[in-house]
Write a protein that holds these residues in place. Structure first.
Motif, PDB file in Angstrom:
ATOM      1  N   PHE A  33       7.097  16.865   6.102  1.00 12.22           N
ATOM      2  CA  PHE A  33       6.838  16.050   4.918  1.00 12.22           C
ATOM      3  C   PHE A  33       5.554  16.484   4.218  1.00 12.22           C
ATOM      4  CE2 PHE A  33       5.717  11.812   2.974  1.00 12.22           C
ATOM      5  CZ  PHE A  33       6.836  11.715   2.166  1.00 12.22           C
ATOM      6  N   PRO A  34       5.530  16.545   2.871  1.00  9.90           N
ATOM      7  CA  PRO A  34       4.355  17.072   2.181  1.00  9.90           C
ATOM      8  C   PRO A  34       3.165  16.116   2.029  1.00  9.90           C
ATOM      9  CG  PRO A  34       6.071  16.585   0.595  1.00  9.90           C
ATOM     10  CD  PRO A  34       6.650  16.339   1.962  1.00  9.90           C
ATOM     11  N   LEU A  35       3.363  14.815   2.127  1.00 16.07           N
ATOM     12  CA  LEU A  35       2.262  13.876   1.880  1.00 16.07           C
ATOM     13  C   LEU A  35       1.588  13.446   3.181  1.00 16.07           C
ATOM     14  CD1 LEU A  35       3.842  11.634  -0.892  1.00 16.07           C
ATOM     15  CD2 LEU A  35       2.241  13.526  -1.158  1.00 16.07           C
ATOM     16  N   PRO A  36       0.253  13.372   3.175  1.00 15.02           N
ATOM     17  CA  PRO A  36      -0.474  12.986   4.389  1.00 15.02           C
ATOM     18  C   PRO A  36      -0.361  11.485   4.667  1.00 15.02           C
ATOM     19  CG  PRO A  36      -2.002  13.282   2.584  1.00 15.02           C
ATOM     20  CD  PRO A  36      -0.642  13.700   2.074  1.00 15.02           C
ATOM     21  N   PRO A  37      -0.478  11.090   5.932  1.00 20.36           N
ATOM     22  CA  PRO A  37      -0.375   9.671   6.273  1.00 20.36           C
ATOM     23  C   PRO A  37      -1.544   8.831   5.766  1.00 20.36           C
ATOM     24  CG  PRO A  37      -0.906  10.963   8.213  1.00 20.36           C
ATOM     25  CD  PRO A  37      -0.636  11.932   7.111  1.00 20.36           C
ATOM     26  N   ASP A  38      -2.589   9.484   5.310  1.00 21.63           N
ATOM     27  CA  ASP A  38      -3.747   8.775   4.769  1.00 21.63           C
ATOM     28  C   ASP A  38      -3.350   7.842   3.623  1.00 21.63           C
ATOM     29  OD1 ASP A  38      -4.260  11.604   5.630  1.00 21.63           O
ATOM     30  OD2 ASP A  38      -6.316  10.847   5.707  1.00 21.63           O
ATOM     31  N   ILE A  39      -2.290   8.213   2.893  1.00 22.45           N
ATOM     32  CA  ILE A  39      -1.870   7.385   1.759  1.00 22.45           C
ATOM     33  C   ILE A  39      -1.421   5.998   2.211  1.00 22.45           C
ATOM     34  CG2 ILE A  39      -1.257   9.324   0.273  1.00 22.45           C
ATOM     35  CD1 ILE A  39       1.687   8.829   0.954  1.00 22.45           C
ATOM     36  N   LEU A  40      -0.997   5.867   3.458  1.00 27.67           N
ATOM     37  CA  LEU A  40      -0.678   4.548   4.017  1.00 27.67           C
ATOM     38  C   LEU A  40      -1.791   4.011   4.906  1.00 27.67           C
ATOM     39  CD1 LEU A  40       3.072   4.420   5.069  1.00 27.67           C
ATOM     40  CD2 LEU A  40       1.917   3.139   3.307  1.00 27.67           C
ATOM     41  N   LEU A  41      -2.458   4.897   5.629  1.00 30.52           N
ATOM     42  CA  LEU A  41      -3.501   4.451   6.547  1.00 30.52           C
ATOM     43  C   LEU A  41      -4.634   3.748   5.806  1.00 30.52           C
ATOM     44  CD1 LEU A  41      -4.586   4.337   9.445  1.00 30.52           C
ATOM     45  CD2 LEU A  41      -5.648   6.574   9.035  1.00 30.52           C
ATOM     46  N   VAL A  42      -5.070   4.284   4.695  1.00 29.37           N
ATOM     47  CA  VAL A  42      -6.182   3.686   3.941  1.00 29.37           C
ATOM     48  C   VAL A  42      -5.864   2.262   3.503  1.00 29.37           C
ATOM     49  CG1 VAL A  42      -7.574   3.849   1.838  1.00 29.37           C
ATOM     50  CG2 VAL A  42      -7.220   5.879   3.258  1.00 29.37           C
ATOM     51  N   PRO A  43      -4.772   2.026   2.778  1.00 29.12           N
ATOM     52  CA  PRO A  43      -4.520   0.643   2.370  1.00 29.12           C
ATOM     53  C   PRO A  43      -4.204  -0.294   3.542  1.00 29.12           C
ATOM     54  CG  PRO A  43      -2.733   2.060   1.630  1.00 29.12           C
ATOM     55  CD  PRO A  43      -3.804   2.945   2.186  1.00 29.12           C
ATOM     56  N   MET A  44      -3.630   0.264   4.626  1.00 33.40           N
ATOM     57  CA  MET A  44      -3.322  -0.598   5.769  1.00 33.40           C
ATOM     58  C   MET A  44      -4.596  -1.058   6.462  1.00 33.40           C
ATOM     59  SD  MET A  44       0.085   1.175   7.334  1.00 33.40           S
ATOM     60  CE  MET A  44       0.210   0.009   8.686  1.00 33.40           C
ATOM     61  N   VAL A  45      -5.567  -0.160   6.611  1.00 32.87           N
ATOM     62  CA  VAL A  45      -6.831  -0.563   7.221  1.00 32.87           C
ATOM     63  C   VAL A  45      -7.594  -1.496   6.287  1.00 32.87           C
ATOM     64  CG1 VAL A  45      -9.070   0.245   8.087  1.00 32.87           C
ATOM     65  CG2 VAL A  45      -6.980   1.460   8.715  1.00 32.87           C
ATOM     66  N   LEU A  46      -7.524  -1.241   4.981  1.00 31.53           N
ATOM     67  CA  LEU A  46      -8.178  -2.142   4.031  1.00 31.53           C
ATOM     68  C   LEU A  46      -7.555  -3.539   4.090  1.00 31.53           C
ATOM     69  CD1 LEU A  46      -8.717   0.135   0.902  1.00 31.53           C
ATOM     70  CD2 LEU A  46     -10.445  -0.670   2.536  1.00 31.53           C
ATOM     71  N   ALA A  47      -6.245  -3.600   4.312  1.00 38.47           N
ATOM     72  CA  ALA A  47      -5.558  -4.892   4.387  1.00 38.47           C
ATOM     73  C   ALA A  47      -5.823  -5.606   5.714  1.00 38.47           C
ATOM     74  CB  ALA A  47      -4.058  -4.710   4.179  1.00 38.47           C
ATOM     75  N   HIS A  48      -6.029  -4.841   6.786  1.00 39.53           N
ATOM     76  CA  HIS A  48      -6.230  -5.414   8.133  1.00 39.53           C
ATOM     77  C   HIS A  48      -7.322  -4.626   8.856  1.00 39.53           C
ATOM     78  CE1 HIS A  48      -2.692  -7.963   7.928  1.00 39.53           C
ATOM     79  NE2 HIS A  48      -2.006  -6.932   7.480  1.00 39.53           N
ATOM     80  N   ARG A  49      -8.560  -4.832   8.468  1.00 41.31           N
ATOM     81  CA  ARG A  49      -9.659  -4.080   9.097  1.00 41.31           C
ATOM     82  C   ARG A  49      -9.760  -4.344  10.601  1.00 41.31           C
ATOM     83  NH1 ARG A  49     -11.424  -4.080   3.943  1.00 41.31           N
ATOM     84  NH2 ARG A  49     -12.615  -5.976   3.621  1.00 41.31           N
TER      85      ARG A  49
END
Length: 192
Positions: A33-49
């Motif tokens: 897959f071409p997109l890094p998981p950071d695109i989900l990890l960042v908002p997920m950690v922001l939503a649930h630190r």
């Protein structure tokens, strides 16, 4: 438009299915897959630190498992599966160079390139194509992917409120920088 997309991403990141999708994307990014998981990890950690460490661990383990698939693709399916992926990224010459480099610098390559925006799938496929030993590959992948995702999670956990405020104030700039880093990773394939 970016504000609505950002708000939607944050709401999806808070959903109960978000960890599953984080794992799927982290797995797929390490092999195809071409997109890094950071695109989900960042908002997920922001939503649930409070769940930053669990999310980083999930991302790390899924990425390493996906890396095993990438290694297998390179080792056993090079001509039928790996070459179309490599061709998609216009990285045929880079793959040949990486195969030669793995003979001398295998672990160092995995450790360095696993931290960069260079697509990790190129590293995993090249590792398999070079028949780099599996145990050192897995251990180096755990270290480098863990360092990347846990560092990101730590920064977001510690500075999440100010980072989120910055993103929300300068969303266009952040989206542009993310796009430039993503494209830069593909361009760097030709030179690193």
């Amino acid at each position: 438009m970016l504000d609505r997309l950002y708000a939607r991403t944050l709401s999806l990141a808070a959903s109960r299915h978000a960890p599953l999708w984080l794992g799927v994307i982290a797995f797929a990014e390490a092999s195809v897959f071409p997109l890094p998981p950071d695109i989900l990890l960042v908002p997920m950690v922001l939503a649930h630190r409070d769940r930053a460490w669990a999310l980083a661990a999930l991302c790390t383990l899924a990425s390493v498992c996906g890396g095993l698939l990438g290694w297998y693709i390179g080792a056993a399916l090079l001509q039928h599966v790996a070459m179309p992926i490599i061709h998609f990224y216009h990285a045929e010459a880079r793959l040949a160079a990486m195969q030669a480099q793995f003979r001398h610098w295998g672990v160092a390559i995995i450790l360095f390139k696993g931290l960069t925006p260079i697509p990790f799938k190129i590293v995993t496929i090249a590792s398999g194509a070079a028949h780099f030993p599996l145990i050192p590959f897995v251990l180096a992948s755990l270290v480098t992917r863990g360092a990347r995702f846990f560092l990101l999670a730590a920064l977001l956990r510690r500075y999440g409120a100010s980072i989120q405020a910055f993103i929300e104030r300068r969303l266009t700039l952040v989206a542009t920088l993310f796009g430039a880093i993503l494209v830069g990773g593909f361009v760097a394939l030709k030179y690193l």
